[in-house]
Design a protein around this motif. Structure first.
Motif, PDB file in Angstrom:
ATOM      1  N   ALA A 189      -1.191   8.757  -2.175  1.00 61.53           N
ATOM      2  CA  ALA A 189      -1.145   7.841  -3.326  1.00 61.53           C
ATOM      3  C   ALA A 189      -2.547   7.630  -3.889  1.00 61.53           C
ATOM      4  O   ALA A 189      -2.750   7.684  -5.110  1.00 61.53           O
ATOM      5  CB  ALA A 189      -0.527   6.511  -2.904  1.00 61.53           C
ATOM      6  N   LYS A 190      -3.516   7.432  -3.004  1.00 60.86           N
ATOM      7  CA  LYS A 190      -4.902   7.203  -3.454  1.00 60.86           C
ATOM      8  C   LYS A 190      -5.400   8.402  -4.251  1.00 60.86           C
ATOM      9  O   LYS A 190      -5.995   8.257  -5.316  1.00 60.86           O
ATOM     10  CB  LYS A 190      -5.808   6.997  -2.241  1.00 60.86           C
ATOM     11  N   ARG A 191      -5.141   9.594  -3.709  1.00 54.63           N
ATOM     12  CA  ARG A 191      -5.640  10.807  -4.366  1.00 54.63           C
ATOM     13  C   ARG A 191      -5.024  11.002  -5.754  1.00 54.63           C
ATOM     14  O   ARG A 191      -5.646  11.566  -6.656  1.00 54.63           O
ATOM     15  CB  ARG A 191      -5.359  12.037  -3.493  1.00 54.63           C
ATOM     16  N   LEU A 192      -3.780  10.566  -5.914  1.00 55.57           N
ATOM     17  CA  LEU A 192      -3.100  10.768  -7.196  1.00 55.57           C
ATOM     18  C   LEU A 192      -3.227   9.570  -8.126  1.00 55.57           C
ATOM     19  O   LEU A 192      -2.735   9.597  -9.241  1.00 55.57           O
ATOM     20  CB  LEU A 192      -1.606  11.024  -6.956  1.00 55.57           C
ATOM     21  N   ASN A 193      -3.846   8.513  -7.607  1.00 55.61           N
ATOM     22  CA  ASN A 193      -3.908   7.247  -8.333  1.00 55.61           C
ATOM     23  C   ASN A 193      -2.507   6.670  -8.565  1.00 55.61           C
ATOM     24  O   ASN A 193      -2.198   6.128  -9.624  1.00 55.61           O
ATOM     25  CB  ASN A 193      -4.655   7.449  -9.648  1.00 55.61           C
ATOM     26  N   PHE A 194      -1.641   6.853  -7.577  1.00 51.84           N
ATOM     27  CA  PHE A 194      -0.296   6.291  -7.591  1.00 51.84           C
ATOM     28  C   PHE A 194      -0.318   4.995  -6.764  1.00 51.84           C
ATOM     29  O   PHE A 194      -1.272   4.730  -6.028  1.00 51.84           O
ATOM     30  CB  PHE A 194       0.699   7.259  -6.931  1.00 51.84           C
ATOM     31  N   THR A 195       0.760   4.205  -6.876  1.00 50.14           N
ATOM     32  CA  THR A 195       0.869   3.011  -6.034  1.00 50.14           C
ATOM     33  C   THR A 195       1.683   3.365  -4.789  1.00 50.14           C
ATOM     34  O   THR A 195       2.696   4.059  -4.888  1.00 50.14           O
ATOM     35  CB  THR A 195       1.581   1.876  -6.814  1.00 50.14           C
ATOM     36  N   PHE A 196       1.213   2.865  -3.637  1.00 52.14           N
ATOM     37  CA  PHE A 196       1.861   3.184  -2.372  1.00 52.14           C
ATOM     38  C   PHE A 196       2.835   2.078  -1.963  1.00 52.14           C
ATOM     39  O   PHE A 196       2.480   0.900  -2.006  1.00 52.14           O
ATOM     40  CB  PHE A 196       0.779   3.352  -1.295  1.00 52.14           C
ATOM     41  N   ILE A 197       4.054   2.466  -1.584  1.00 52.11           N
ATOM     42  CA  ILE A 197       5.020   1.482  -1.076  1.00 52.11           C
ATOM     43  C   ILE A 197       5.555   1.939   0.275  1.00 52.11           C
ATOM     44  O   ILE A 197       6.154   3.007   0.387  1.00 52.11           O
ATOM     45  CB  ILE A 197       6.202   1.287  -2.053  1.00 52.11           C
ATOM     46  N   ASP A 198       5.319   1.117   1.304  1.00 54.19           N
ATOM     47  CA  ASP A 198       5.830   1.409   2.642  1.00 54.19           C
ATOM     48  C   ASP A 198       7.080   0.541   2.853  1.00 54.19           C
ATOM     49  O   ASP A 198       6.972  -0.665   3.074  1.00 54.19           O
ATOM     50  CB  ASP A 198       4.732   1.060   3.665  1.00 54.19           C
ATOM     51  N   SER A 199       8.259   1.158   2.777  1.00 56.02           N
ATOM     52  CA  SER A 199       9.501   0.366   2.874  1.00 56.02           C
ATOM     53  C   SER A 199       9.606  -0.337   4.227  1.00 56.02           C
ATOM     54  O   SER A 199      10.212  -1.406   4.332  1.00 56.02           O
ATOM     55  CB  SER A 199      10.720   1.253   2.634  1.00 56.02           C
ATOM     56  N   GLY A 200       8.986   0.248   5.265  1.00 55.95           N
ATOM     57  CA  GLY A 200       9.017  -0.371   6.593  1.00 55.95           C
ATOM     58  C   GLY A 200       8.398  -1.759   6.574  1.00 55.95           C
ATOM     59  O   GLY A 200       8.843  -2.659   7.296  1.00 55.95           O
ATOM     60  N   LEU A 201       7.370  -1.941   5.732  1.00 58.14           N
ATOM     61  CA  LEU A 201       6.722  -3.259   5.655  1.00 58.14           C
ATOM     62  C   LEU A 201       7.695  -4.312   5.119  1.00 58.14           C
ATOM     63  O   LEU A 201       7.630  -5.478   5.505  1.00 58.14           O
ATOM     64  CB  LEU A 201       5.479  -3.213   4.751  1.00 58.14           C
ATOM     65  N   PHE A 202       8.596  -3.892   4.228  1.00 59.60           N
ATOM     66  CA  PHE A 202       9.586  -4.833   3.689  1.00 59.60           C
ATOM     67  C   PHE A 202      10.497  -5.330   4.817  1.00 59.60           C
ATOM     68  O   PHE A 202      10.796  -6.507   4.926  1.00 59.60           O
ATOM     69  CB  PHE A 202      10.463  -4.146   2.625  1.00 59.60           C
ATOM     70  N   TYR A 203      10.942  -4.356   5.665  1.00 57.15           N
ATOM     71  CA  TYR A 203      11.812  -4.735   6.784  1.00 57.15           C
ATOM     72  C   TYR A 203      11.060  -5.667   7.738  1.00 57.15           C
ATOM     73  O   TYR A 203      11.609  -6.638   8.247  1.00 57.15           O
ATOM     74  CB  TYR A 203      12.314  -3.486   7.527  1.00 57.15           C
ATOM     75  N   ARG A 204       9.790  -5.348   7.982  1.00 56.64           N
ATOM     76  CA  ARG A 204       9.002  -6.157   8.914  1.00 56.64           C
ATOM     77  C   ARG A 204       8.789  -7.568   8.360  1.00 56.64           C
ATOM     78  O   ARG A 204       8.966  -8.566   9.058  1.00 56.64           O
ATOM     79  CB  ARG A 204       7.638  -5.508   9.156  1.00 56.64           C
ATOM     80  N   TYR A 205       8.395  -7.641   7.091  1.00 54.75           N
ATOM     81  CA  TYR A 205       8.103  -8.926   6.457  1.00 54.75           C
ATOM     82  C   TYR A 205       9.360  -9.810   6.445  1.00 54.75           C
ATOM     83  O   TYR A 205       9.324 -10.974   6.852  1.00 54.75           O
ATOM     84  CB  TYR A 205       7.613  -8.662   5.033  1.00 54.75           C
ATOM     85  N   ILE A 206      10.468  -9.212   6.007  1.00 53.53           N
ATOM     86  CA  ILE A 206      11.719  -9.974   5.921  1.00 53.53           C
ATOM     87  C   ILE A 206      12.152 -10.415   7.324  1.00 53.53           C
ATOM     88  O   ILE A 206      12.596 -11.548   7.524  1.00 53.53           O
ATOM     89  CB  ILE A 206      12.800  -9.132   5.209  1.00 53.53           C
ATOM     90  N   ALA A 207      11.983  -9.527   8.302  1.00 52.64           N
ATOM     91  CA  ALA A 207      12.388  -9.872   9.673  1.00 52.64           C
ATOM     92  C   ALA A 207      11.569 -11.045  10.191  1.00 52.64           C
ATOM     93  O   ALA A 207      12.101 -11.970  10.813  1.00 52.64           O
ATOM     94  CB  ALA A 207      12.203  -8.671  10.589  1.00 52.64           C
TER      95      ALA A 207
END
Ligand SMILES: Nc1ncnc2c1ncn2[C@@H]1O[C@H](COP(=O)(O)OP(=O)(O)O)[C@@H](O)[C@H]1O
Ligand SMILES: Nc1ccn([C@@H]2O[C@H](COP(=O)(O)OP(=O)(O)O)[C@@H](O)[C@H]2O)c(=O)n1
Length: 247
Positions: free
Chosen positions: A28-46
């Motif tokens: 994502a950094k190399r392409l100047n894209f935004t990075f989304i880690d779906s696992g973090l959503f599960y962790r945060y919600i949990a």
């Protein structure tokens, strides 16, 4: 690499410890894209909405609306919130995340948030169902794989958890069992990269060259269509000119 943001997403799939997060983030950094880690959503919600063995679905729905309203703010909030945790807390949150990930309503909510945020392209999304459930229409779909021993070694090192090796082992095994079918499905629709004997840098380089190839073929198809249109218009013009002259 200069890739236009709009209309272009990358989905990165694979079992636990293959390198989705570390590699996805760098791509994502190399392409100047935004990075989304779906696992973090599960962790945060949990951690925030699964208290005393009760899943607070109303709170999760509220969170969904807030997140869709201010995605950049909440992407950062999730990341910072989880950075504060100790290795032991991380293991516990990971277990709770695995539990809530079995609830279809929660999976749907998380997928809906990510699909809404990413609708205009410019995102790298990682997760064990990124290619088939979260972003089935991603332009680039990849599955990372690595041997179990290698993933175990990486995870223990990452968590600095030498004294919990048995715990990390059983966690990894359980997650593999839970996600095996999903990843098997993903392998049917995505390009597979085995990372066992590759460094993070080498995997990133492979992915970037795959993306360049996809862009190159997209451009070639576009050029081909323009060429065919040009030939068509030219033939039509010649035909009409001939008709006018003969009249
Ligand atoms: N190709 C690789 N070579 C060496 N270490 C790696 C490689 N890929 C990932 N790692 C390391 O393994 C650990 C787990 O990677 P991570 O990105 O968290 O995996 P996942 O998101 O798939 O669970 C991290 O500490 C990461 O730095
Ligand atoms: N797309 C996803 C991401 C995570 N999860 C669940 O959430 C947990 C935590 O996510 P994670 O990305 O930190 O986990 P690992 O891929 O590192 O195992 C996983 O173990 C899964 O149980 C999921 O079901 N689907």
């Amino acid at each position: 690499m200069n890739i236009k943001k709009k209309g272009f997403n990358i989905a990165l799939d694979g079992l636990s410890g293959v390198g989705k997060s570390s590699i996805g983030c760098q791509v994502a950094k190399r392409l100047n894209f935004t990075f989304i880690d779906s696992g973090l959503f599960y962790r945060y919600i949990a951690d925030r909405f699964y208290l005393d063995d009760t899943i607070q679905l109303n709170e999760i729905h509220l969170f969904k609306n807030k997140m869709i309203g201010s995605p950049s703010y909440y992407l950062q909030e999730i990341e910072f919130y989880l950075q504060e945790k100790t290795p032991q807390e991380e293991l516990q949150i990971g277990q709770k995340a695995s539990e809530i990930s079995k609830v279809p309503e929660i999976r749907n909510i998380i997928n809906e948030i990510i699909q809404t945020i990413t609708k205009n392209g410019g995102y790298v999304v990682v997760g064990r169902d990124a290619t088939i459930k979260i972003l089935p229409n991603a332009r680039v779909k990849l599955v990372l794989e690595a041997d179990f021993e290698m993933r175990l070694y990486r995870r223990v090192k990452q968590l600095n958890a030498e004294e919990f090796v048995a715990k990390v082992f059983s966690d990894l095994l359980k997650r593999d069992v839970d996600s095996f079918d999903l990843v098997l499905e993903a392998k049917k629709v995505a390009t597979i990269i085995n990372t066992s004997n590759l460094s993070i840098k080498q995997v990133v380089a492979r992915i970037l060259s795959r993306i360049s190839w996809v862009k190159y073929s997209d451009n070639n198809i576009l050029h081909f269509i323009i060429f065919i249109l040009f030939v068509f218009v030219y033939t039509l013009r010649a035909h009409f000119l001939e008709k006018i002259e003969s009249n």
